[in-house]
Structures are given as C-alpha cells and as structure tokens.
Design a protein around this motif. Structure first.
Motif, mmCIF file in Angstrom:
data_model
loop_
_atom_site.group_PDB
_atom_site.id
_atom_site.type_symbol
_atom_site.label_atom_id
_atom_site.label_comp_id
_atom_site.label_asym_id
_atom_site.label_seq_id
_atom_site.Cartn_x
_atom_site.Cartn_y
_atom_site.Cartn_z
ATOM 1 N N GLU A 1 0.851 -1.190 0.000
ATOM 2 C CA GLU A 1 0.000 0.000 0.000
ATOM 3 C C GLU A 1 0.882 1.235 0.000
ATOM 4 N N ASN A 2 0.594 2.161 -0.899
ATOM 5 C CA ASN A 2 1.347 3.421 -0.995
ATOM 6 C C ASN A 2 2.827 3.158 -1.251
ATOM 7 N N GLY A 3 3.114 2.442 -2.325
ATOM 8 C CA GLY A 3 4.493 2.125 -2.669
ATOM 9 C C GLY A 3 4.921 2.707 -4.004
ATOM 10 N N LEU A 4 6.187 3.086 -4.084
ATOM 11 C CA LEU A 4 6.788 3.563 -5.323
ATOM 12 C C LEU A 4 8.126 2.862 -5.530
ATOM 13 N N ALA A 5 8.513 2.701 -6.784
ATOM 14 C CA ALA A 5 9.846 2.228 -7.141
ATOM 15 C C ALA A 5 10.476 3.263 -8.065
ATOM 16 N N LEU A 6 11.777 3.444 -7.964
ATOM 17 C CA LEU A 6 12.457 4.397 -8.837
ATOM 18 C C LEU A 6 13.934 4.056 -8.947
ATOM 19 N N TRP A 7 14.575 4.651 -9.937
ATOM 20 C CA TRP A 7 15.984 4.453 -10.255
ATOM 21 C C TRP A 7 16.698 5.783 -10.067
ATOM 22 N N CYS A 8 17.847 5.763 -9.397
ATOM 23 C CA CYS A 8 18.555 6.995 -9.035
ATOM 24 C C CYS A 8 20.033 6.856 -9.392
ATOM 25 N N VAL A 9 20.568 7.838 -10.113
ATOM 26 C CA VAL A 9 21.952 7.801 -10.587
ATOM 27 C C VAL A 9 22.628 9.146 -10.324
ATOM 28 N N SER A 10 23.891 9.111 -9.891
ATOM 29 C CA SER A 10 24.625 10.353 -9.682
ATOM 30 C C SER A 10 26.125 10.103 -9.775
ATOM 31 N N ASP A 11 26.865 11.140 -10.123
ATOM 32 C CA ASP A 11 28.329 11.089 -10.129
ATOM 33 C C ASP A 11 28.795 11.079 -8.673
#
Length: 341
Positions: free
Chosen positions: A306-316
């Motif tokens: 319930e109330n979930g998100l998935a995401l991809w995160c990239v940084s130097d």
C-alpha cells in the motif's frame, strides 16, 4: 570579498574534484591553499580549468589559524589527527570521511535536504559530508517524504569502483586489460574479481551480516532525513568507473501516484527527472559523469504494498557523493554564518 579556504587531500580523486568545482562554481575566494601528506609536498595541482597551478603544502606543518574553512578529503585516520587542530584554530572543517558523521555534536548535511542543521556546526567547528550512496538517495527521497511521509526504504546500490579510490579504478582497468590478453586477473584492492563481475560486499562485515556501507546508509538517512524511516540496504560494487546507481523501493504513509511523484521530482532542488518510459528514456552512470544533478528515472507504483513507489537513481559519486556536496556545504556555510563584505 571572499574566503580563505583550504583543500586538504588535493592530490586524490575527491580533492581534485573539489578544486574543479570551486573554480567552476566561482566560489568567492580571497586565498586558497592545497594540502596533502609529506610525500606530495611541492607537487602542483590544477585549480580547475583556470590555468592556475597550486603548490601542495605538507598538512603536518600547516598552521590553520586565520583560514575560514577547510574541505577535508584525507580519510578518517588523518582527519582524526588534523580536524580537531583546524577546528580549534577557528578554521571550520567540512569533512568527507566517515569519522564524524554519527557524532551528535557534528551536523551531517545535504544542503537540498537539511540545510537548517548546519547551524549546529558551532559545537565542534566541524561539519560532516555523508556517504556517497546516502547523499544521492536522500536528495531523491526528500521531496517524496515531504509529500507523502516515507515510512520504509529498500535500496540496492550499484556502486562504481571510484568509490574505492584510485586503486579501485586502476584494478578495474588492469583486470579488464589482462582478461582480454589472457593474463591473470587476481584481485588486490577488492575481495574478488571486479572486471565483468559484481561484488555484493563494500566495506567490512558487521555481526548481523550487513556491511558497514549498508549500515552507513541506514543510520545516515535517519540522521539527515527522518529518524523514523526504516531503511534496509544491499550495497554492491559493479565494474563501472564513475557513477553510483540505486534501485529504490519506497513505502509511504500517504498515497502518492507515480504521476504526482514525477511532478514533484521534476521541481525538486538537485534532482533531474529523466523518465520517458521508452527505450533509452532513463539515465545510466556513463551519462551522469561530470554532472551536478541527481538523476531519477523509472518512477512507477509498486502494487505489492500500500502506498508504494519504485524508482531508479543515478549520480556522479565523486561530485554529489563527495566533492560537490562539500562545496555546497561551504556555500551554505558562507551564506548563513560567514557572510563577507
């Protein structure tokens, strides 16, 4: 009118990035000096692309009195010796090592996330820079937390070899070359072969089976963002030279659609949303190198909770994960506490 600033560890990957970013962002400097160990004394380093050369001084012999701030990129052992000395002399230390991060009297700062916490620097005259993987994660999580109150985060990291310094980068290069010509690829810096492989082990193991890198992500996120957030991490070293990636699964107290999350992230400070939902419509480590932003892609709802998100995160990781964040702390410190002119 500018500041008198010290960069300690100027010969390393992070130190060189600090100098480049100070020059690139036109940080207000009246005087700058660069320090390293005795073996580098007299060597010269570039001050970004200004064409100016700076001569290395021996940190052991340096008197910090009269200098406004020092950005340290010298590791925990040397920091333990020199940071108290600089701080006592009135030179505010911005430290990239892990030594002071969890000290209750030392603020742990990501300027886009918890700028007000910098006011606590006066207790020790020291400000801590977070772990590289934590820094980019909290930049991505902050706007979501403000909108829907995050309760739990599950993160798997894909961390480049530059996080292990020059020796890590050299090992990936040498092993890759050796494999192509049929030579030995025995590990030296890492516990197993890193070329064409992934290693689910960064830093030392703890009694509960997690690694210290994973522990850092847990406790630092709580200190920077919210002590009530539950975090579990699996940190993995991958055969990438520069740029850390993270797959994030987020549970929230309140509902937040993927579309609304995208809108929020698109406007968030420090975040660049690249999420086209098509072939190539996302950011990979190769593309983030040399950039200041924390890139977010693949934002989608998680139907399993319930109330979930998935995401991809990239940084130097050499920038936002270390040098850029340190310079941003210096800028914040100047604006709030060391105003000149």
């Amino acid at each position: 009118m500018g500041y008198r600033i010290v960069v300690a560890g100027a010969t390393g990957n992070v130190g060189r990035e600090v100098l480049a970013i100070l020059a690139d962002r036109e940080f207000p400097i009246d005087e700058i000096t660069v320090l390293a160990s005795a073996r580098s004394q007299g060597d010269e380093v570039d001050f970004g692309e200004t064409g100016r050369k700076l001569k290395i001084q021996n940190i052991d012999n340096f008197d910090p009195a009269g200098w406004d701030m020092a950005i340290f990129a010298i590791g925990s052992d040397a920091t333990k010796v020199h940071a108290p000395r600089f701080a006592a002399a009135g030179c505010i230390v911005i430290d990239n090592s892990s030594l002071y991060r969890m000290d209750p009297d030392v603020p742990l700062i990501v300027p886009e996330v918890n700028p007000d916490a910098i006011d606590g620097y006066t207790a020790r005259n020291i400000i801590a820079n977070p772990n590289c993987s934590t820094a980019q994660m909290v930049v991505a999580l902050k706007p979501i937390h403000d909108a829907a109150k995050i309760t739990r985060v599950v993160v798997a990291t894909y961390q480049s070899v530059s996080g292990a310094g020059k020796a890590g980068m050299d090992e990936l290069f040498e092993q890759s070359r050796n494999i192509f010509v049929g030579d030995s690829a025995e590990p030296k810096k890492f516990t197993k072969q890193i070329a064409f492989n992934v290693i689910p082990h960064i830093d030392s193991f703890l009694d509960d089976g997690s690694t210290k890198e994973e522990w850092k992500m847990v406790v630092e996120t709580k200190k920077i963002l919210d002590s009530k957030i539950k975090v579990t991490a699996t940190c993995v070293r991958v055969p990438v030279f520069v740029g850390h990636s993270e797959a994030l699964n987020v549970e929230m107290e309140n509902e937040l659609s993927a579309e609304d999350a995208q809108k929020i992230l698109r406007e968030a400070p420090g975040v660049m949303l690249v999420d086209k939902r098509e072939d190539g419509g996302y950011v990979t480590p190769v593309e983030c190198v040399g950039d200041y932003a924390t890139f977010v892609s693949r934002v989608r709802e998680d139907p399993t909770v319930e109330n979930g998100l998935a995401l991809w995160c990239v940084s130097d990781n050499l920038r936002k994960g270390a040098a850029l964040n340190a310079v941003q702390i210096a800028e914040l410190l100047g604006r709030r506490h060391l105003k000149k002119g």
